[in-house]
Write a protein that holds these residues in place. Sequence first.
Motif, PDB file in Angstrom:
ATOM      1  N   PHE A  17       0.860  -1.182   0.000  1.00  0.00           N
ATOM      2  CA  PHE A  17       0.000   0.000   0.000  1.00  0.00           C
ATOM      3  C   PHE A  17       0.896   1.233   0.000  1.00  0.00           C
ATOM      4  O   PHE A  17       1.777   1.360   0.856  1.00  0.00           O
ATOM      5  CB  PHE A  17      -0.896   0.014   1.240  1.00  0.00           C
ATOM      6  CG  PHE A  17      -1.885  -1.113   1.304  1.00  0.00           C
ATOM      7  CD1 PHE A  17      -3.186  -0.937   0.856  1.00  0.00           C
ATOM      8  CD2 PHE A  17      -1.515  -2.353   1.812  1.00  0.00           C
ATOM      9  CE1 PHE A  17      -4.100  -1.969   0.918  1.00  0.00           C
ATOM     10  CE2 PHE A  17      -2.429  -3.398   1.872  1.00  0.00           C
ATOM     11  CZ  PHE A  17      -3.725  -3.210   1.420  1.00  0.00           C
ATOM     12  N   ILE A  18       0.674   2.137  -0.949  1.00  0.00           N
ATOM     13  CA  ILE A  18       1.471   3.358  -1.055  1.00  0.00           C
ATOM     14  C   ILE A  18       0.518   4.556  -1.109  1.00  0.00           C
ATOM     15  O   ILE A  18      -0.389   4.585  -1.938  1.00  0.00           O
ATOM     16  CB  ILE A  18       2.340   3.347  -2.333  1.00  0.00           C
ATOM     17  CG1 ILE A  18       3.212   2.090  -2.371  1.00  0.00           C
ATOM     18  CG2 ILE A  18       3.184   4.619  -2.426  1.00  0.00           C
ATOM     19  CD1 ILE A  18       3.814   1.809  -3.736  1.00  0.00           C
ATOM     20  N   TYR A  19       0.736   5.494  -0.207  1.00  0.00           N
ATOM     21  CA  TYR A  19      -0.089   6.703  -0.151  1.00  0.00           C
ATOM     22  C   TYR A  19       0.803   7.920  -0.366  1.00  0.00           C
ATOM     23  O   TYR A  19       1.864   8.031   0.249  1.00  0.00           O
ATOM     24  CB  TYR A  19      -0.778   6.838   1.209  1.00  0.00           C
ATOM     25  CG  TYR A  19      -1.750   5.734   1.483  1.00  0.00           C
ATOM     26  CD1 TYR A  19      -3.063   5.818   1.035  1.00  0.00           C
ATOM     27  CD2 TYR A  19      -1.358   4.586   2.171  1.00  0.00           C
ATOM     28  CE1 TYR A  19      -3.961   4.791   1.270  1.00  0.00           C
ATOM     29  CE2 TYR A  19      -2.253   3.552   2.407  1.00  0.00           C
ATOM     30  CZ  TYR A  19      -3.543   3.665   1.951  1.00  0.00           C
ATOM     31  OH  TYR A  19      -4.432   2.647   2.181  1.00  0.00           O
ATOM     32  N   GLU A  20       0.343   8.827  -1.213  1.00  0.00           N
ATOM     33  CA  GLU A  20       1.045  10.085  -1.425  1.00  0.00           C
ATOM     34  C   GLU A  20       0.027  11.216  -1.373  1.00  0.00           C
ATOM     35  O   GLU A  20      -0.934  11.213  -2.134  1.00  0.00           O
ATOM     36  CB  GLU A  20       1.764  10.088  -2.775  1.00  0.00           C
ATOM     37  CG  GLU A  20       2.893   9.097  -2.842  1.00  0.00           C
ATOM     38  CD  GLU A  20       3.613   9.090  -4.174  1.00  0.00           C
ATOM     39  OE1 GLU A  20       3.135   9.734  -5.123  1.00  0.00           O
ATOM     40  OE2 GLU A  20       4.665   8.436  -4.252  1.00  0.00           O
ATOM     41  N   LEU A  21       0.249  12.142  -0.451  1.00  0.00           N
ATOM     42  CA  LEU A  21      -0.612  13.317  -0.318  1.00  0.00           C
ATOM     43  C   LEU A  21       0.195  14.548  -0.663  1.00  0.00           C
ATOM     44  O   LEU A  21       1.302  14.731  -0.153  1.00  0.00           O
ATOM     45  CB  LEU A  21      -1.132  13.465   1.118  1.00  0.00           C
ATOM     46  CG  LEU A  21      -2.360  12.663   1.495  1.00  0.00           C
ATOM     47  CD1 LEU A  21      -1.997  11.213   1.646  1.00  0.00           C
ATOM     48  CD2 LEU A  21      -2.960  13.193   2.754  1.00  0.00           C
ATOM     49  N   ASP A  22      -0.356  15.378  -1.529  1.00  0.00           N
ATOM     50  CA  ASP A  22       0.281  16.624  -1.910  1.00  0.00           C
ATOM     51  C   ASP A  22      -0.158  17.673  -0.903  1.00  0.00           C
ATOM     52  O   ASP A  22      -1.271  18.182  -0.976  1.00  0.00           O
ATOM     53  CB  ASP A  22      -0.132  17.007  -3.331  1.00  0.00           C
ATOM     54  CG  ASP A  22       0.608  18.223  -3.831  1.00  0.00           C
ATOM     55  OD1 ASP A  22       1.406  18.804  -3.064  1.00  0.00           O
ATOM     56  OD2 ASP A  22       0.383  18.589  -4.995  1.00  0.00           O
ATOM     57  N   LEU A  23       0.720  17.992   0.028  1.00  0.00           N
ATOM     58  CA  LEU A  23       0.343  18.911   1.102  1.00  0.00           C
ATOM     59  C   LEU A  23       0.640  20.362   0.765  1.00  0.00           C
ATOM     60  O   LEU A  23       0.623  21.223   1.623  1.00  0.00           O
ATOM     61  CB  LEU A  23       1.042  18.507   2.402  1.00  0.00           C
ATOM     62  CG  LEU A  23       0.651  17.118   2.897  1.00  0.00           C
ATOM     63  CD1 LEU A  23       1.418  16.777   4.166  1.00  0.00           C
ATOM     64  CD2 LEU A  23      -0.840  17.022   3.141  1.00  0.00           C
ATOM     65  N   ALA A  24       0.907  20.649  -0.497  1.00  0.00           N
ATOM     66  CA  ALA A  24       1.101  22.040  -0.920  1.00  0.00           C
ATOM     67  C   ALA A  24      -0.267  22.705  -1.069  1.00  0.00           C
ATOM     68  O   ALA A  24      -1.295  22.102  -0.821  1.00  0.00           O
ATOM     69  CB  ALA A  24       1.863  22.070  -2.234  1.00  0.00           C
ATOM     70  N   GLU A  25      -0.266  23.910  -1.470  1.00  0.00           N
ATOM     71  CA  GLU A  25      -1.493  24.645  -1.803  1.00  0.00           C
ATOM     72  C   GLU A  25      -2.544  24.620  -0.696  1.00  0.00           C
ATOM     73  O   GLU A  25      -3.656  24.155  -0.865  1.00  0.00           O
ATOM     74  CB  GLU A  25      -2.093  24.112  -3.101  1.00  0.00           C
ATOM     75  CG  GLU A  25      -1.160  24.236  -4.287  1.00  0.00           C
ATOM     76  CD  GLU A  25      -1.786  23.715  -5.565  1.00  0.00           C
ATOM     77  OE1 GLU A  25      -3.000  23.834  -5.724  1.00  0.00           O
ATOM     78  OE2 GLU A  25      -1.037  23.200  -6.388  1.00  0.00           O
ATOM     79  N   GLY A  26      -2.153  25.081   0.484  1.00  0.00           N
ATOM     80  CA  GLY A  26      -3.127  25.261   1.546  1.00  0.00           C
ATOM     81  C   GLY A  26      -3.447  24.020   2.361  1.00  0.00           C
ATOM     82  O   GLY A  26      -4.277  24.064   3.249  1.00  0.00           O
ATOM     83  N   HIS A  27      -2.783  22.908   2.069  1.00  0.00           N
ATOM     84  CA  HIS A  27      -3.046  21.686   2.826  1.00  0.00           C
ATOM     85  C   HIS A  27      -1.799  21.233   3.590  1.00  0.00           C
ATOM     86  O   HIS A  27      -1.635  20.066   3.883  1.00  0.00           O
ATOM     87  CB  HIS A  27      -3.490  20.561   1.879  1.00  0.00           C
ATOM     88  CG  HIS A  27      -4.801  20.830   1.220  1.00  0.00           C
ATOM     89  ND1 HIS A  27      -5.997  20.733   1.879  1.00  0.00           N
ATOM     90  CD2 HIS A  27      -5.103  21.217  -0.038  1.00  0.00           C
ATOM     91  CE1 HIS A  27      -6.978  21.039   1.043  1.00  0.00           C
ATOM     92  NE2 HIS A  27      -6.461  21.338  -0.122  1.00  0.00           N
TER      93      HIS A  27
END
Length: 162
Positions: free
Chosen positions: A115-125
């Motif tokens: 299981f691989i998760y990638e969250l883009d935490l740029a742009e207000g997150h």
Amino acid sequence: MLRFEHIIQINDPLVPLLTPLTREQIWRGLFIRAHQPTEFVMGLEGCVIENEIEEAGRTILKRVLDFGPFQVHDEVTLTPMQEVTVLAAATRLWPRCEATIRIEEPSPGDFFLRFIYELDLAEGHSDLDETSVELRKQAYLAADMDTVQRIRELAESGKLLH
């Protein structure tokens, strides 16, 4: 960018009480999870598949997931017998995120799900603190263990046969 990856062993010869699963059963379970996510995801009230196309040997689903107070639009790419990738575009409430579940077989019949998760935490997150990140990782792990358990239940009930 937050990246979290882990692996769950499916067949373990040291645990004889676990019924071994075949690649086909594991795949069928992941296929059902993509098409009927309410069977797997707690808090998910509904799912509408807006489009399903076959492209280059893969199936691509465009879905709307209904969590009650909010909806998530995502795209699921199913690569038969290998992996499922889910991509959710960013919204004002939700960062862009990608999740991949890959079937791995380091030796014949020895199956794992990665299981691989990638969250883009740029742009207000980008406001996730260390505690929030750890809680998110624990939630992913618990949900993934539930997915494997649900696939086992479906296999035992005979619902993963063609």
